[in-house]
Design a protein around this motif. Structure first.
Motif, short mmCIF file in Angstrom:
data_model
loop_
_atom_site.label_atom_id
_atom_site.label_comp_id
_atom_site.label_asym_id
_atom_site.label_seq_id
_atom_site.Cartn_x
_atom_site.Cartn_y
_atom_site.Cartn_z
N UNK A 43 0.96 -1.25 -0.27
CA UNK A 43 0.24 -0.20 0.13
C UNK A 43 1.08 1.54 0.01
N UNK A 44 0.64 2.16 -0.88
CA UNK A 44 1.55 3.60 -0.59
C UNK A 44 1.28 4.23 0.02
N UNK A 99 7.71 2.72 5.08
CA UNK A 99 9.33 2.08 4.45
C UNK A 99 10.57 3.23 4.02
N UNK A 100 9.75 4.34 3.79
CA UNK A 100 10.95 4.93 3.07
C UNK A 100 10.58 6.89 4.18
N UNK A 152 5.91 -13.27 7.26
CA UNK A 152 4.51 -12.12 7.33
C UNK A 152 4.78 -11.78 5.95
N UNK A 153 5.49 -11.73 4.91
CA UNK A 153 5.87 -11.73 3.73
C UNK A 153 4.46 -10.55 2.89
N UNK A 154 4.21 -12.17 2.74
CA UNK A 154 2.67 -11.63 1.78
C UNK A 154 1.29 -10.48 2.12
N UNK A 155 2.08 -9.98 3.72
CA UNK A 155 0.79 -8.55 3.85
C UNK A 155 2.15 -7.92 3.93
N UNK A 156 2.24 -6.95 2.49
CA UNK A 156 2.84 -6.00 2.06
C UNK A 156 3.94 -5.82 2.11
N UNK A 162 -9.88 4.42 4.85
CA UNK A 162 -9.64 4.96 4.11
C UNK A 162 -7.65 5.81 4.33
N UNK A 163 -7.04 6.01 2.46
CA UNK A 163 -6.13 6.53 3.59
C UNK A 163 -5.96 7.25 3.92
#
Length: 969
Positions: free
Chosen positions: A92-93, A100-101, A267-271, A482-483
């Motif tokens: 997710x962006x 992460x960034x 848990x790699x599959x979770x994003x 919501x974002x």
């Protein structure tokens, strides 16, 4: 005016903070004329390198990224259907950009100082709650390194819990992923655990069996009903570990409901991107009754000094540092940043969203199986979630060719092919696979009846294995979809945590230096982030080039012959290095060599790792100056010369000193048949000035998250590659799936062949942009900054250890034990530093009642001065207690940290002012970081262990429940 058109900015001037003017002032304060004079007084001449580092010329940030783009293009990003524990994901962006960034998340330290880490502690509690819910277990930790090592930790936990002390057989399903079996082989051998690898349906359960492990769904994709197997195991007091796919547990009956004792997985599959193998957060869940044996970290709910909801690290906090060789694990780091991402993925999607994703994956798998069946291909799994299995016979070759033509990768095992779908798979992707499967048989898509099939898709999971229980029911997982809501939630947690964005984190032995943005940028490039670790070698040329260059550069820096990049944490590097030494001795017929000499000052992970490698620990004394007692070392080496395996030594020492006897120490070990393992925790004081090989070591692990700039991520990820001398190269770790055999390789120590490969890019960037000169200068400035702090503080605090000329290395230890007579513990100083806007240095390690300070080369003089001013001000506050000017019980240190709620509250009954409490120095007012909770009550948290999100109604505690915390060292 003449213009300089050859100017190119040097990255080292961005990384190393002190400018020439400040450098001159600092040198004057220290009492030397030049930085080289200081180095001459600090680093013994006889261990100094004779020539500068032979590394490529430093690149600018701009040039490096342009060059790396060319390298990245050598990676061919095919559509991956390989599976085997690694799957493409949609990050997710809002999570990618804001966690992460985001340096506000990735530059945080491990949450040992809970009051300024409440945000990430909550995020990790979310992760634990998610794992508990999805697995159906009662307790979970805050992540482990990867799926394979989590399985190995489960095996050893079962082994340590066994009632029959003679039981030494561990059943391993042959349908575990091969990389997991490989790690189990590594971990079992030193303890004499016998692996019985076979079919769970026909396994004979014997009295000497203490545990078993199965995969759910199995490695070939089949979903088995393991309940009968679990019941049979329990009848014979055999515990069961289940390695479970976290995404599948939204649809499958959770292992906790049919008999699992431990559930582990990734848990790699979770994003979390595949990243050619990592980093990824593994999970570990078990029963409440085993909470004292669970490895790693557990986040627990407690209260603060005002009785309010607060969080802390509970139970296993630095367990290996306390129990040393008696520890049940050497785990020191986790995968905090990745666990936070996985937990946030569950928060963002919620139970309905995650289930819809799983249903889509399963539905497309059913559609693909049905369409291929129409074409005459027999799908062999009776029940499956996302993985189809075919025996293609003579068609395996043509299918392989057509898959490559369509830039698709499947998993091949002879004529057997498995196809694993994931979150990124679309109906068009499925149609494309069907199209080229049809082509191989001379048919067309129309023959597959594709469009008709997609109108009526039913699950193939048997009713008794379909999940009926609820999960992710907490309001937290049902509120931020919501974002805008998600962004604000992430930011609300971020603001509760102090990171390198706020101030220096001067942690001795932990090296919290700059993590440059340019170093971080490539990690999320698709050419690196979307690569499967088992992709064909001709598709990963970019990664291979990175590994080759990094291997050469790190070998040059350490003086060793070769590196293994596989260990994905410092403690894993320790273990891998010791296993290489063990293999070397065994290969020479010296299997009786199993004594590890370890100085009393060593990191706690050292004896824990040695014990895991099957070694017996003999402690070597240190003298009154904190140095290894050479004569005691000689006596122990000679006493055990026939059994001596190795010495484990940290250099510079854990006490922050370059011991001048180090070459003699290494010679003593070699003369008595042993090898020298060097702990690379303090390698940042060696780079360019000396090296492990130059000193006489045979193997050394490197903490890339310390010396080579991989960020700490709030407690992980880390990387711990090892370098070895020529005679040890053949024994470096191999891998069961990817051929990296060095001749006599030990089994794997990590799930992926090159560990957490995607973050190796950070260290590659750092070395490439610094060059040999920059790296050497970084070491010099780390030593300069440390000695500047030492000089400024020496009139106020006693420095415990120094070299023969009064200098420290890159860190120093301040002795705070004398303050006890005034009622002040070192923890009070740590908490009071929060009021000044600083994270405390390392507390009570390696000496109880002390703080160990390491400023790094990345901090400018004005930040060093701010920190020194804070420490001096705190010392004056202690003097006020000494002189009777401040109350021994009611003073700023004992009540620290002070929250905004306390400072602005209506009631103030303390003997000192609000200004003194919250704004103790003028600079604090200009940029105040407020701890979000008061002092955390550890005793309450231990007595009432809660490791999942409690209901919102439980967030308020009765005043009668508040107890006075008991703080030890």
């Amino acid at each position: 005016m003449k213009l300089n058109i050859d100017y190119q900015e040097k990255f080292q001037h961005r990384h190393i903070a002190p400018n020439p003017e400040d450098t001159e002032k600092m040198l004057k304060t220290i009492g030397v004329s030049t930085i080289d004079e200081l180095i001459g007084e600090t680093v013994p001449e006889k261990i100094r390198l004779k020539a500068p580092l032979n590394l490529p010329a430093a690149k600018s940030e701009f040039d490096y990224l342009n060059t790396l783009k060319v390298t990245a293009s050598k990676n061919k990003v095919f559509k991956s259907y390989i599976g085997q524990g690694y799957y493409d994901v949609i990050v997710p962006g809002v999570i990618q950009r804001n966690i992460l960034e985001n340096p506000g998340w990735y530059t945080q330290y491990t949450p040992y100082q809970a009051e300024i880490a409440q945000g990430r502690l909550q995020a990790l509690l979310n992760f634990q709650t998610m794992v508990i819910d999805l697995t159906g277990m009662e307790i979970a930790n805050a992540s482990l390194l990867d799926e394979g090592t989590a399985a190995a930790e489960a095996m050893f936990m079962q082994y340590s819990l066994r009632k029959n002390q003679k039981a030494n057989v561990f059943f391993v399903s042959e349908e575990l992923f091969p990389q997991t079996i490989d790690i189990l082989k590594t971990r079992s051998e030193p303890y004499g655990i016998k692996l019985e690898i076979g079919n769970h349906q026909t396994a004979e359960l014997t009295d000497d069996m203490f545990g078993a492990i199965v995969q759910y769904p199995a490695g070939n994709g089949e979903v088995y009903n393991y309940k009968g197997f679990a019941d049979a195991l329990h009848q014979k007091n055999i515990k069961l570990t289940v390695v479970a796919d976290i995404m599948s547990l939204t649809l499958l009956t959770p292992p906790g409901e049919w008999g699992a004792d431990i559930v582990v997985g990734s848990t790699q599959r979770f994003g979390i991107p595949m990243g050619f193998g990592g980093p990824h957060a593994a999970y570990f869940a078990t029963k409440e009754e085993y909470k004292r044996s669970i490895p790693g970290r557990i986040i627990g709910v407690t209260i603060d000094s005002a009785g309010n909801y607060a969080l802390r690290m509970a139970l296993q906090t630095r367990e290996q540092h306390i129990r040393r060789d008696k520890a049940t694990s050497n785990i020191c780091t986790a995968q905090a940043l990745l666990a936070i991402m996985a937990g946030m993925y569950a928060v963002y999607h919620g139970p309905k969203g995650v289930k819809l994703i799983a249903e889509r994956i399963h539905g497309l798998s059913v559609l693909l199986a049905s369409a291929l069946n129409e074409l005459g291909y027999e799908q062999l799994n009776k029940a499956y979630f996302d993985t189809l299995k075919f025996d293609l016979g003579v068609l395996a070759g043509p299918i392989h060719s057509e898959a490559l033509n369509n830039e698709s990768n499947f998993h091949y095992n002879g004529t057997e092919v498995t196809i694993s779908l994931d979150e990124t798979t679309s109906p068009e992707d499925v149609k494309n696979i069907v199209r080229f499967f049809a082509k191989v048989k001379g048919k067309t898509l129309a023959d597959a009846n594709f469009d008709a099939l997609r109108e009526n898709i039913e699950s193939v999971i048997p009713a008794e294995l379909q999940r009926t229980s609820a999960y992710l029911t907490h309001a937290l997982f049902n509120s931020h979809h919501s974002e805008h809501e998600m962004l604000r939630y992430i930011k609300s947690l971020e603001t509760k945590d102090l990171s390198l964005c706020h101030s220096m984190i001067a942690l001795g032995s932990c090296t919290m230096k700059l993590n440059a943005t340019t170093e971080m940028v490539p990690v999320t490039w698709a050419e690196f982030s979307k690569m499967h670790p088992f992709a064909p070698t001709d598709q990963v040329g970019g990664y291979m080039q990175i590994f080759d260059e990094l291997n050469k550069w790190l070998s040059e820096i350490t003086g060793f012959a070769a590196m293994s990049l596989q260990p994905n944490a410092g403690a894993q590097g320790e273990y891998a290095g010791l296993m290489v030494i063990r293999a070397y001795h065994n290969d020479r017929g010296d299997s009786h060599r199993n004594i590890a000499l370890i100085p009393s000052s060593a990191h706690g992970t050292n004896p824990a790792s040695a014990a895991m490698a099957g070694m017996k620990i003999v402690v070597v004394k240190c003298d009154e100056n904190g140095n290894i007692d050479v004569e005691d070392m000689r006596a122990r080496a000679e006493q055990y010369k026939n059994e001596l395996s190795c010495l484990m030594v940290t250099y510079p020492s854990t006490h922050g000193v370059f011991e001048e006897s180090i070459i003699e120490i290494c010679e003593i070990i070699h003369a008595n048949g042993g090898q020298v393992y060097m702990d690379g925790a303090n390698m940042n004081a060696q780079v360019g000035l000396t090296s492990p090989a130059n000193i006489g070591a045979d193997v050394c692990h490197l903490n890339l998250h310390k010396t080579f700039c991989i960020p700490h991520g709030g407690g992980g990820p880390g990387m711990g590659p090892i370098g070895v001398a020529k005679h040890l190269v053949p024994y470096l770790p191999g891998h069961a799936v990817v051929d990296i055999d060095n001749g006599k390789a030990i089994h794997a120590v990590s799930s992926a062949p090159w560990g957490s490969a995607s973050i190796l890019l950070i260290s590659h960037a750092y070395i490439a942009m610094m060059g040999g000169e920059g790296l050497t200068n970084a070491t010099k400035y780390a030593i300069l900054n440390a000695n500047y702090i030492k000089t400024r503080l020496k009139a106020h605090y006693s420095v415990l250890y120094t070299g023969s000329k009064g200098r420290c290395a890159h860190e120093m230890i301040l002795d705070c034990r004398s303050f006890k007579q005034y009622g002040i513990e070192v923890v009070d100083i740590a908490k009071r530093l929060m009021d000044y806007g600083f994270h405390a240095p390392t507390v009570s390690f390696p000496v109880a009642g002390t703080v160990m300070i390491e400023p790094t080369e990345s901090e400018p003089k004005h930040e060093l001065d701010r920190f020194c001013d804070a420490m001096i001000s705190i010392r004056h506050e202690i003097e006020d207690i000494e002189k009777g000017l401040s109350d021994k019980a009611d003073n700023p240190l004992k009540n620290a940290p002070h929250t905004a709620a306390v400072i602005t509250g209506n009631d103030w009954e303390h003997s000192y002012t609000r200004q003194k409490a919250g704004f103790p120095l003028p600079y604090v007012a200009a940029y105040k970081f407020w701890p979000s909770v008061g002092r955390v009550n550890d005793t309450y948290g231990d007595r009432t262990l809660i490791c999942s999100c409690p209901p919102l109604s439980d967030y308020e505690f009765e005043e009668s429940e508040v107890t006075t915390p008991e703080y030890g060292t």
